[in-house]
Design a protein around this motif. Structure first.
Motif, mmCIF file in Angstrom:
data_model
loop_
_atom_site.group_PDB
_atom_site.id
_atom_site.type_symbol
_atom_site.label_atom_id
_atom_site.label_comp_id
_atom_site.label_asym_id
_atom_site.label_seq_id
_atom_site.Cartn_x
_atom_site.Cartn_y
_atom_site.Cartn_z
ATOM 1 N N LEU A 165 52.042 37.822 38.169
ATOM 2 C CA LEU A 165 50.756 37.105 38.067
ATOM 3 C C LEU A 165 51.029 35.622 37.792
ATOM 4 O O LEU A 165 50.845 35.147 36.666
ATOM 5 C CB LEU A 165 49.901 37.703 36.947
ATOM 6 N N PRO A 166 51.463 34.895 38.811
ATOM 7 C CA PRO A 166 51.849 33.497 38.577
ATOM 8 C C PRO A 166 50.723 32.625 38.055
ATOM 9 O O PRO A 166 50.971 31.694 37.285
ATOM 10 C CB PRO A 166 52.338 33.021 39.948
ATOM 11 N N ILE A 167 49.467 32.932 38.421
ATOM 12 C CA ILE A 167 48.362 32.107 37.921
ATOM 13 C C ILE A 167 48.187 32.277 36.416
ATOM 14 O O ILE A 167 47.914 31.319 35.690
ATOM 15 C CB ILE A 167 47.047 32.411 38.680
ATOM 16 N N VAL A 168 48.385 33.498 35.913
ATOM 17 C CA VAL A 168 48.312 33.742 34.474
ATOM 18 C C VAL A 168 49.474 33.047 33.770
ATOM 19 O O VAL A 168 49.303 32.422 32.711
ATOM 20 C CB VAL A 168 48.316 35.259 34.171
ATOM 21 N N LEU A 209 47.199 24.989 41.361
ATOM 22 C CA LEU A 209 47.155 23.622 40.842
ATOM 23 C C LEU A 209 46.561 23.612 39.446
ATOM 24 O O LEU A 209 45.634 24.383 39.151
ATOM 25 C CB LEU A 209 46.294 22.735 41.736
ATOM 26 N N ALA A 210 47.076 22.737 38.607
ATOM 27 C CA ALA A 210 46.469 22.493 37.299
ATOM 28 C C ALA A 210 46.620 21.006 37.008
ATOM 29 O O ALA A 210 47.614 20.387 37.394
ATOM 30 C CB ALA A 210 47.164 23.323 36.226
ATOM 31 N N ASN A 211 45.602 20.446 36.340
ATOM 32 C CA ASN A 211 45.723 19.023 36.019
ATOM 33 C C ASN A 211 44.922 18.667 34.778
ATOM 34 O O ASN A 211 43.969 19.339 34.417
ATOM 35 C CB ASN A 211 45.271 18.142 37.196
ATOM 36 N N CYS A 212 45.350 17.605 34.126
ATOM 37 C CA CYS A 212 44.569 16.955 33.082
ATOM 38 C C CYS A 212 44.821 15.460 33.199
ATOM 39 O O CYS A 212 45.928 15.027 33.546
ATOM 40 C CB CYS A 212 44.910 17.469 31.682
ATOM 41 N N GLY A 213 43.772 14.679 32.977
ATOM 42 C CA GLY A 213 43.905 13.236 33.132
ATOM 43 C C GLY A 213 43.505 12.784 34.520
ATOM 44 O O GLY A 213 42.678 13.415 35.180
#
Length: 204
Positions: free
Chosen positions: A59-62, A110-114
Protein backbone atom coordinates in the motif's frame (compact mmCIF):
# COMPACT_ATOMS: atom_id res chain seq x y z
CA UNK A 1 19.25 25.17 -8.77
CA UNK A 2 19.83 28.94 -8.73
CA UNK A 3 21.08 30.21 -5.37
CA UNK A 4 19.42 33.61 -5.83
CA UNK A 5 20.26 36.48 -3.50
CA UNK A 6 21.87 34.34 -0.80
CA UNK A 7 25.47 33.22 -0.64
CA UNK A 8 24.47 29.59 -0.12
CA UNK A 9 21.94 27.10 -1.47
CA UNK A 10 19.09 26.10 0.86
CA UNK A 11 17.17 23.94 -1.63
CA UNK A 12 17.59 20.23 -2.26
CA UNK A 13 16.57 17.90 -5.07
CA UNK A 14 16.16 14.10 -5.01
CA UNK A 15 15.77 11.77 -8.00
CA UNK A 16 16.39 8.09 -7.32
CA UNK A 17 15.30 4.56 -8.16
CA UNK A 18 13.93 2.52 -5.29
CA UNK A 19 15.02 -1.08 -4.82
CA UNK A 20 17.01 -0.64 -8.04
CA UNK A 21 13.78 -1.11 -10.01
CA UNK A 22 13.03 0.92 -13.12
CA UNK A 23 9.31 1.04 -12.27
CA UNK A 24 9.76 2.45 -8.75
CA UNK A 25 11.23 5.94 -8.70
CA UNK A 26 11.15 8.84 -6.27
CA UNK A 27 11.49 12.53 -7.03
CA UNK A 28 11.38 15.44 -4.58
CA UNK A 29 12.03 19.14 -4.27
CA UNK A 30 12.68 20.51 -0.80
CA UNK A 31 12.74 24.32 -0.88
CA UNK A 32 14.55 25.39 2.27
CA UNK A 33 14.27 28.72 4.06
CA UNK A 34 15.70 30.13 7.28
CA UNK A 35 18.64 27.76 6.82
CA UNK A 36 19.41 24.62 4.85
CA UNK A 37 19.41 22.01 7.60
CA UNK A 38 15.73 21.13 7.24
CA UNK A 39 15.84 20.61 3.48
CA UNK A 40 19.14 18.71 3.78
CA UNK A 41 17.65 16.36 6.40
CA UNK A 42 14.53 15.76 4.30
CA UNK A 43 16.49 15.07 1.13
CA UNK A 44 18.68 12.49 2.83
CA UNK A 45 16.10 10.75 4.97
CA UNK A 46 12.57 11.01 3.58
CA UNK A 47 12.83 8.43 0.78
CA UNK A 48 14.91 6.07 2.93
CA UNK A 49 12.21 6.11 5.62
CA UNK A 50 9.52 5.62 2.98
CA UNK A 51 11.41 2.66 1.55
CA UNK A 52 11.54 0.88 4.92
CA UNK A 53 7.86 1.43 5.72
CA UNK A 54 6.18 -1.98 6.22
CA UNK A 55 3.36 -1.11 3.78
CA UNK A 56 5.57 0.33 1.03
CA UNK A 57 5.29 -2.79 -1.13
CA UNK A 58 1.55 -3.44 -0.68
CA UNK A 59 0.00 0.00 0.00
CA UNK A 60 2.44 2.68 -1.17
CA UNK A 61 -0.08 5.50 -0.70
CA UNK A 62 -0.47 4.59 2.99
CA UNK A 63 3.29 4.35 3.35
CA UNK A 64 3.67 7.81 1.82
CA UNK A 65 0.95 9.33 4.00
CA UNK A 66 2.33 7.88 7.23
CA UNK A 67 5.93 8.73 6.36
CA UNK A 68 4.82 12.28 5.57
CA UNK A 69 2.94 12.60 8.87
CA UNK A 70 6.00 11.49 10.86
CA UNK A 71 8.54 13.91 9.44
CA UNK A 72 7.69 17.14 11.23
CA UNK A 73 8.46 15.36 14.52
CA UNK A 74 11.70 14.03 13.01
CA UNK A 75 12.66 17.57 11.96
CA UNK A 76 11.85 18.84 15.46
CA UNK A 77 14.08 16.17 17.02
CA UNK A 78 16.95 17.13 14.69
CA UNK A 79 16.66 20.86 15.43
CA UNK A 80 16.35 20.23 19.18
CA UNK A 81 19.62 18.31 19.03
CA UNK A 82 21.22 21.29 17.30
CA UNK A 83 19.67 23.61 19.91
CA UNK A 84 21.09 21.53 22.76
CA UNK A 85 24.60 21.84 21.31
CA UNK A 86 24.24 25.62 21.04
CA UNK A 87 25.39 27.45 24.17
CA UNK A 88 22.78 30.15 23.47
CA UNK A 89 20.04 27.48 23.43
CA UNK A 90 18.28 28.98 20.42
CA UNK A 91 15.97 26.75 18.37
CA UNK A 92 17.05 26.92 14.70
CA UNK A 93 14.38 28.42 12.47
CA UNK A 94 15.12 26.18 9.47
CA UNK A 95 12.09 25.15 7.45
CA UNK A 96 11.33 23.58 4.11
CA UNK A 97 8.50 23.17 1.65
CA UNK A 98 8.21 19.73 0.09
CA UNK A 99 6.85 18.29 -3.12
CA UNK A 100 7.41 14.57 -3.52
CA UNK A 101 6.46 12.21 -6.32
CA UNK A 102 6.49 8.44 -6.03
CA UNK A 103 6.10 6.52 -9.28
CA UNK A 104 5.11 2.88 -8.81
CA UNK A 105 4.57 1.26 -12.20
CA UNK A 106 1.72 3.16 -13.84
CA UNK A 107 0.65 4.84 -10.59
CA UNK A 108 1.87 8.25 -9.48
CA UNK A 109 1.51 9.46 -5.89
CA UNK A 110 2.08 13.14 -5.06
CA UNK A 111 2.26 14.98 -1.76
CA UNK A 112 3.15 18.58 -1.10
CA UNK A 113 3.24 21.37 1.44
CA UNK A 114 4.18 24.96 0.74
CA UNK A 115 4.55 26.54 -2.67
CA UNK A 116 6.73 24.19 -4.72
CA UNK A 117 4.43 23.15 -7.57
CA UNK A 118 4.30 19.98 -9.65
CA UNK A 119 2.96 19.93 -13.22
CA UNK A 120 2.34 17.26 -15.81
CA UNK A 121 3.35 18.19 -19.36
CA UNK A 122 1.14 16.48 -21.96
CA UNK A 123 2.47 15.30 -25.31
CA UNK A 124 0.65 18.13 -27.08
CA UNK A 125 2.42 20.71 -24.90
CA UNK A 126 -0.43 21.41 -22.48
CA UNK A 127 0.50 21.72 -18.83
CA UNK A 128 -1.64 20.72 -15.87
CA UNK A 129 -1.04 21.74 -12.26
CA UNK A 130 -1.16 18.71 -9.94
CA UNK A 131 -0.52 20.37 -6.57
CA UNK A 132 -2.12 23.12 -4.50
CA UNK A 133 0.03 25.94 -3.16
CA UNK A 134 -0.14 26.55 0.58
CA UNK A 135 0.69 30.22 1.02
CA UNK A 136 -0.70 33.66 1.69
CA UNK A 137 -2.09 33.89 -1.86
CA UNK A 138 -4.43 30.97 -1.04
CA UNK A 139 -7.45 32.42 0.79
CA UNK A 140 -8.56 29.06 2.20
CA UNK A 141 -5.12 28.62 3.76
CA UNK A 142 -5.13 32.18 5.08
CA UNK A 143 -8.53 31.61 6.72
CA UNK A 144 -7.26 28.41 8.32
CA UNK A 145 -4.25 30.19 9.81
CA UNK A 146 -6.28 33.18 10.99
CA UNK A 147 -8.68 30.79 12.75
CA UNK A 148 -5.66 29.28 14.54
CA UNK A 149 -4.61 32.71 15.83
CA UNK A 150 -2.26 33.83 13.08
CA UNK A 151 -2.18 37.33 11.60
CA UNK A 152 -1.39 38.68 8.15
CA UNK A 153 1.38 41.24 7.89
CA UNK A 154 1.15 43.48 4.80
CA UNK A 155 4.31 43.74 2.73
CA UNK A 156 5.32 46.37 0.19
CA UNK A 157 8.06 46.82 -2.38
CA UNK A 158 9.34 50.17 -3.63
CA UNK A 159 8.89 50.44 -7.36
CA UNK A 160 11.74 52.09 -9.29
CA UNK A 161 10.94 55.49 -10.76
CA UNK A 162 12.63 57.73 -13.30
CA UNK A 163 14.28 61.03 -12.46
CA UNK A 164 12.90 63.71 -12.10
CA UNK A 165 9.60 62.02 -11.13
CA UNK A 166 10.92 60.11 -8.10
CA UNK A 167 8.52 61.95 -5.81
CA UNK A 168 5.70 60.09 -7.62
CA UNK A 169 7.06 56.67 -6.65
CA UNK A 170 4.85 54.67 -4.30
CA UNK A 171 5.34 51.42 -2.43
CA UNK A 172 3.45 48.62 -4.21
CA UNK A 173 1.73 45.86 -2.18
CA UNK A 174 3.02 42.33 -2.66
CA UNK A 175 2.22 39.01 -0.97
CA UNK A 176 1.58 39.44 2.76
CA UNK A 177 3.40 37.33 5.31
CA UNK A 178 1.83 35.16 7.99
CA UNK A 179 2.66 35.94 11.59
CA UNK A 180 4.09 34.60 13.78
CA UNK A 181 7.15 33.70 11.73
CA UNK A 182 6.79 36.09 8.83
CA UNK A 183 6.45 33.33 6.24
CA UNK A 184 4.92 33.41 2.76
CA UNK A 185 4.00 29.72 3.07
CA UNK A 186 1.30 28.41 5.40
CA UNK A 187 2.45 24.77 5.51
CA UNK A 188 5.96 23.41 5.77
CA UNK A 189 8.26 21.06 7.59
CA UNK A 190 10.20 22.76 10.38
CA UNK A 191 9.62 26.49 10.99
CA UNK A 192 8.98 25.74 14.66
CA UNK A 193 9.11 29.38 15.87
CA UNK A 194 5.88 29.73 13.84
CA UNK A 195 4.25 26.58 15.22
CA UNK A 196 5.27 26.01 18.84
CA UNK A 197 3.76 28.10 21.61
CA UNK A 198 6.91 28.14 23.79
CA UNK A 199 8.85 29.64 20.87
CA UNK A 200 6.22 32.32 20.26
CA UNK A 201 4.32 30.41 17.60
CA UNK A 202 0.73 29.32 17.17
CA UNK A 203 -0.31 25.68 16.98
CA UNK A 204 -1.96 25.02 13.62
Amino acid sequence: STVGGRAYQEDRLVATRLHGSADKTFFAVFDGHGGGRGSEFLSKNFYKTLLTHPKFGSLPIVALQETWASFDDKCLKLLKEIENKDPKKIMPSDGSTATVCLINGNDIYLANCGDSAAYVVHQDGRTELLTEDHGTANQEEVNRCLAAGGKLMPQFIHQPCLFPFCFLGRPAPTKPRMMPGGLLVTRSFGDFPSKLEYLGGKQG
